[in-house]
Write a protein that holds these residues in place. Structure first.
Motif, PDB file in Angstrom:
ATOM      1  N   LEU A   1     -12.495 127.354  -8.956  1.00 12.78           N
ATOM      2  CA  LEU A   1     -12.528 125.949  -8.657  1.00 12.78           C
ATOM      3  C   LEU A   1     -13.181 125.276  -7.324  1.00 12.78           C
ATOM      4  CD1 LEU A   1      -9.042 125.094  -9.756  1.00 12.78           C
ATOM      5  CD2 LEU A   1     -11.074 124.758 -11.143  1.00 12.78           C
TER       6      LEU A   1
ATOM      7  N   TYR B   1     -17.022 125.444  -7.958  1.00  7.37           N
ATOM      8  CA  TYR B   1     -17.349 124.238  -8.649  1.00  7.37           C
ATOM      9  C   TYR B   1     -17.651 122.969  -8.007  1.00  7.37           C
ATOM     10  CZ  TYR B   1     -16.753 126.737 -13.047  1.00  7.37           C
ATOM     11  OH  TYR B   1     -16.830 128.080 -14.003  1.00  7.37           O
TER      12      TYR B   1
ATOM     13  N   CYS C   1     -22.959 129.985 -14.476  1.00  6.04           N
ATOM     14  CA  CYS C   1     -21.798 130.608 -15.413  1.00  6.04           C
ATOM     15  C   CYS C   1     -22.418 131.515 -16.508  1.00  6.04           C
ATOM     16  CB  CYS C   1     -20.933 129.513 -16.108  1.00  6.04           C
ATOM     17  SG  CYS C   1     -20.401 128.278 -14.740  1.00  6.04           S
TER      18      CYS C   1
ATOM     19  N   PRO D   1     -24.451 124.474 -14.596  1.00  5.38           N
ATOM     20  CA  PRO D   1     -23.982 123.455 -15.079  1.00  5.38           C
ATOM     21  C   PRO D   1     -24.472 122.133 -14.139  1.00  5.38           C
ATOM     22  CG  PRO D   1     -22.295 124.644 -13.627  1.00  5.38           C
ATOM     23  CD  PRO D   1     -23.498 125.374 -14.099  1.00  5.38           C
TER      24      PRO D   1
ATOM     25  N   MET E   1     -17.268 127.537 -16.994  1.00  4.27           N
ATOM     26  CA  MET E   1     -18.052 126.506 -18.084  1.00  4.27           C
ATOM     27  C   MET E   1     -18.873 126.780 -18.921  1.00  4.27           C
ATOM     28  SD  MET E   1     -18.857 123.334 -15.303  1.00  4.27           S
ATOM     29  CE  MET E   1     -18.803 123.972 -13.729  1.00  4.27           C
TER      30      MET E   1
ATOM     31  N   ALA F   1     -22.426 119.696 -17.396  1.00  2.00           N
ATOM     32  CA  ALA F   1     -21.037 119.582 -17.621  1.00  2.00           C
ATOM     33  C   ALA F   1     -20.363 118.895 -16.555  1.00  2.00           C
ATOM     34  CB  ALA F   1     -20.627 121.064 -17.208  1.00  2.00           C
ATOM     35  N   ASN F   2     -19.545 117.996 -16.889  1.00  3.62           N
ATOM     36  CA  ASN F   2     -18.698 117.134 -15.930  1.00  3.62           C
ATOM     37  C   ASN F   2     -17.435 117.511 -15.938  1.00  3.62           C
ATOM     38  OD1 ASN F   2     -18.014 114.698 -14.747  1.00  3.62           O
ATOM     39  ND2 ASN F   2     -17.637 113.600 -16.366  1.00  3.62           N
ATOM     40  N   TRP F   3     -17.501 118.501 -15.177  1.00  2.00           N
ATOM     41  CA  TRP F   3     -16.183 119.402 -14.769  1.00  2.00           C
ATOM     42  C   TRP F   3     -15.257 118.597 -13.616  1.00  2.00           C
ATOM     43  CZ3 TRP F   3     -14.369 123.689 -16.764  1.00  2.00           C
ATOM     44  CH2 TRP F   3     -13.086 124.176 -15.968  1.00  2.00           C
ATOM     45  N   GLN F   4     -14.011 118.248 -13.934  1.00  2.00           N
ATOM     46  CA  GLN F   4     -13.457 117.408 -12.915  1.00  2.00           C
ATOM     47  C   GLN F   4     -12.040 118.016 -12.615  1.00  2.00           C
ATOM     48  OE1 GLN F   4     -12.911 113.298 -14.577  1.00  2.00           O
ATOM     49  NE2 GLN F   4     -15.092 113.160 -15.309  1.00  2.00           N
TER      50      GLN F   4
ATOM     51  N   THR G   1      -9.807 120.258 -10.368  1.00  2.00           N
ATOM     52  CA  THR G   1     -10.057 120.554  -9.225  1.00  2.00           C
ATOM     53  C   THR G   1      -8.671 121.354  -8.794  1.00  2.00           C
ATOM     54  OG1 THR G   1      -8.607 118.677  -8.142  1.00  2.00           O
ATOM     55  CG2 THR G   1     -11.117 118.384  -8.657  1.00  2.00           C
TER      56      THR G   1
END
Length: 207
Positions: free
Chosen positions: A5, A8, A20, A64, A145, A185-188, A190
């Motif tokens: 995390l 990211y 990834c 990503p 991801m 990728a909209n990785w949120q 945390t």
């Protein structure tokens, strides 16, 4: 988990891109009878009987923050296959990068040891020095991801493709379409979210 995390959350750096990587296998399924094509008011029809032509492996690398992915189809999922995929990344798109920050699950082939099984020691060491590897936890491969991209690929491909060459063309066309539109990728999720939503996985302390 928190290590991945943290990766990211890093800002984009072209000299140290986050990539990834994962792989899966696909069946090569051919037809015993020619399908009936789609017509107005009628869907395409396929015979319930089919022929198995073996399997192929698909290695998918996904950057990503850049919205870029690369798909390579191989005959297997061995250490040698993995090593060749990594070298292609290092000497292709990322030849100017200082290092690749590589996020992977804990499959036994996902290590620099695979490079030493595939290449001479000097070459293996040269490649290994350009990798910064971060592994997702066991039973936590969803943190990689690239799993999102593998799911998108599986939904987009025809169910039945009997020849390896046809499969290669299909996955290449899929990657080109995704790259042209730069699907990111909209990785949120945390570390702060993890400590709340997954608190049962953390040890508890009294006092």
């Amino acid at each position: 988990m928190e290590d991945v995390l943290e990766v990211y959350q890093r800002p984009y750096r072209s000299e140290r891109p986050v990539v990834c990587l994962d792989e899966t296998f696909i069946q090569l399924i051919g037809e015993v009878r020619e399908p009936l094509p789609r017509e107005p008011g009628r869907v395409a029809r396929y015979d319930s009987v089919y022929v198995r032509n073996g399997v192929a492996s698909v290695f998918l690398a996904f950057e990503p923050l850049a919205g870029w992915r690369d798909v390579q189809v191989t005959d297997g999922r061995t250490r040698q296959d993995f090593a060749q995929v990594v070298r292609t990344l290092l000497e292709g798109r990322y030849r100017e990068a200082d290092k690749i920050v590589l996020v992977m699950d804990q499959l036994n082939t996902h290590s620099t040891a695979s490079l030493y099984e595939a290449f001479a020691p000097e070459e293996a060491r040269r490649l290994a020095e350009r990798l910064e590897i971060h592994h997702t936890p066991k039973h936590g491969s969803w943190l990689d991801m690239v799993e999102i991209e593998l799911s998108a690929l599986a939904r987009d491909l025809p169910e039945r493709i009997g020849e390896r060459a046809d499969r290669v063309r299909h996955v290449a066309a899929w990657a080109q379409r995704r790259n042209q539109t730069q699907v990111k990728a909209n990785w949120q999720f945390t570390t702060a979210d993890a400590r709340i939503k997954l608190r049962r996985l953390y040890p508890t302390f009294d006092g």
